[in-house]
Write a protein that holds these residues in place. Structure first.
Motif, mmCIF file in Angstrom:
data_model
loop_
_atom_site.group_PDB
_atom_site.id
_atom_site.type_symbol
_atom_site.label_atom_id
_atom_site.label_comp_id
_atom_site.label_asym_id
_atom_site.label_seq_id
_atom_site.Cartn_x
_atom_site.Cartn_y
_atom_site.Cartn_z
ATOM 1 N N ASP A 1 45.289 36.748 37.117
ATOM 2 C CA ASP A 1 45.559 37.171 35.755
ATOM 3 C C ASP A 1 44.293 37.799 35.182
ATOM 4 N N PRO B 1 48.978 47.142 32.734
ATOM 5 C CA PRO B 1 48.993 47.945 31.510
ATOM 6 C C PRO B 1 48.606 49.386 31.824
ATOM 7 N N THR C 1 47.223 42.918 29.641
ATOM 8 C CA THR C 1 47.086 41.954 30.729
ATOM 9 C C THR C 1 47.659 42.515 32.019
ATOM 10 N N ALA C 2 46.891 42.402 33.090
ATOM 11 C CA ALA C 2 47.376 42.693 34.436
ATOM 12 C C ALA C 2 47.550 41.371 35.160
ATOM 13 N N SER C 3 48.640 41.241 35.909
ATOM 14 C CA SER C 3 48.861 40.006 36.656
ATOM 15 C C SER C 3 49.655 40.285 37.920
ATOM 16 N N SER D 1 49.339 47.683 42.872
ATOM 17 C CA SER D 1 50.711 48.072 43.197
ATOM 18 C C SER D 1 50.668 49.468 43.801
ATOM 19 N N VAL E 1 52.324 43.309 37.269
ATOM 20 C CA VAL E 1 52.327 43.869 35.914
ATOM 21 C C VAL E 1 50.988 44.545 35.666
#
Length: 327
Positions: free
Chosen positions: A118, A100, A107-109, A65, A98
């Protein structure tokens, strides 16, 4: 010791309450101790990059991101045929991304444009699932007991800084599907590298990065983007233990022929990198753009451990790259 840099040994927040860099966070660690509590919008960068070397393939996976967009992708090189398979996606405003605030936990997704990634992390290791048209990856990256990684905070100023974790030489196992073909790989001869990033970057930046892995040895080297900050992202790993290298290194390579040998040198490092394949990635979105030349290949040379002995790096496999970003 081979570095002047301050080692951090207790948990610390990356940012102060107002979003500026916490001076107590500047230093390096042997395991993830920083909380990437970024605040504000527009200059924040968050990413998880995993690179995997197997006997048959080289795999690259990025979930990111940049605040105004998510730039995500999965890349596979067949080392035998030199065929590249890739899926790259830009998601406006990083919708659905997402991340952390700690490396190795949570979890990163990311989702969008026909790509889903994921990344599930806990104390035992990391499990990664990536799906795109024609590509499926199920990857497990166990975390061996006592394994160390390099965490570094690079301070350009109170409002511009980066926290990075470079975790090199992790065992990897899993399954890769390309079209109708399926390939399994085991941790006896496959290795994974993590680049975890949280920070607020200048608009324009250039970096070098090299990482090589093999049984019992690994090397992590960086350049350009850390010059003059007092921090470096250089380290040697022997049997999972980190030996920090604090010198700024000299990178020498031919920008007109990326497949010629690269040299990376300093008082503690005498490395030559021999590419066998070049991956080129370019993105142009008006004021925002990037160009990366990532070369895959083998390392030779040596690096110095904490006790002053030289460790042979011949035969390590990985990559060296130059990235130029306007972001």
């Amino acid at each position: 010791m081979t570095t002047h840099e301050r080692e951090i040994t207790a948990p610390v927040d990356l940012c102060l309450a107002d979003g500026r860099l916490n001076a107590e966070a500047v230093g390096w660690t042997r395991r993830p101790l920083h909380r990437g509590n970024l605040r504000g919008w527009g200059r924040g960068k968050r990413w998880e990059y995993w690179g995997v070397v197997t006997p048959r393939h080289i795999i690259g996976l990025v979930a990111s991101s940049l605040d105004y967009a998510a730039v995500n992708g999965v890349y596979v090189l067949d080392r035998e045929t030199r065929v590249e398979t890739a899926k790259d996606v830009v998601v406006p405003l990083a919708r659905g991304a997402v991340f952390p605030d700690r490396s190795g936990a949570g979890t990163a997704s990311v989702r969008g444009g026909g790509l889903a990634i994921d990344i599930e992390q806990d104390a035992s290791g990391t499990v990664i699932r990536a799906v795109a048209s024609g590509i499926e990856l199920d990857l497990e990256v166990p975390l061996p007991e006592g394994h160390e990684s390099l965490g570094v905070v690079v301070p350009w100023g109170p409002g511009r800084f980066q926290y990075t974790v470079k975790d090199v030489g992790r065992p990897a196992r899993g399954r890769l599907r390309l079209g109708s073909a399926e390939f399994a790989f085991e941790e006896t001869d496959s290795f994974a590298v993590l680049d975890h990033g949280r920070g607020k970057w200048p608009y324009s930046i250039t970096w070098n990065w090299a990482a090589g892995s093999g049984p019992g040895r690994a090397i992590q080297l960086g350049g350009k983007w850390t010059d003059g900050t007092g921090s470096t992202e250089n380290a040697l790993f022997v049997d999972g233990r980190l030996h920090k290298i604090g010198d700024e290194l000299e990178w020498s390579y031919d920008r007109t022929d990326w497949l010629r040998p690269w040299r990376i040198t300093g008082p503690q490092v005498e490395v030559e990198f021999h590419p066998f394949h070049e991956k080129v990635a370019r993105t142009e979105l008006g004021l925002v753009g990037s160009e990366t030349h990532q070369c895959f290949g083998h390392f030779s040379g040596r690096a110095r451990a904490d006790d002053g002995t030289w460790v042979d790096l011949d035969g390590l496999t990985g990559w060296a790259e130059e990235a130029r970003n306007r972001w």
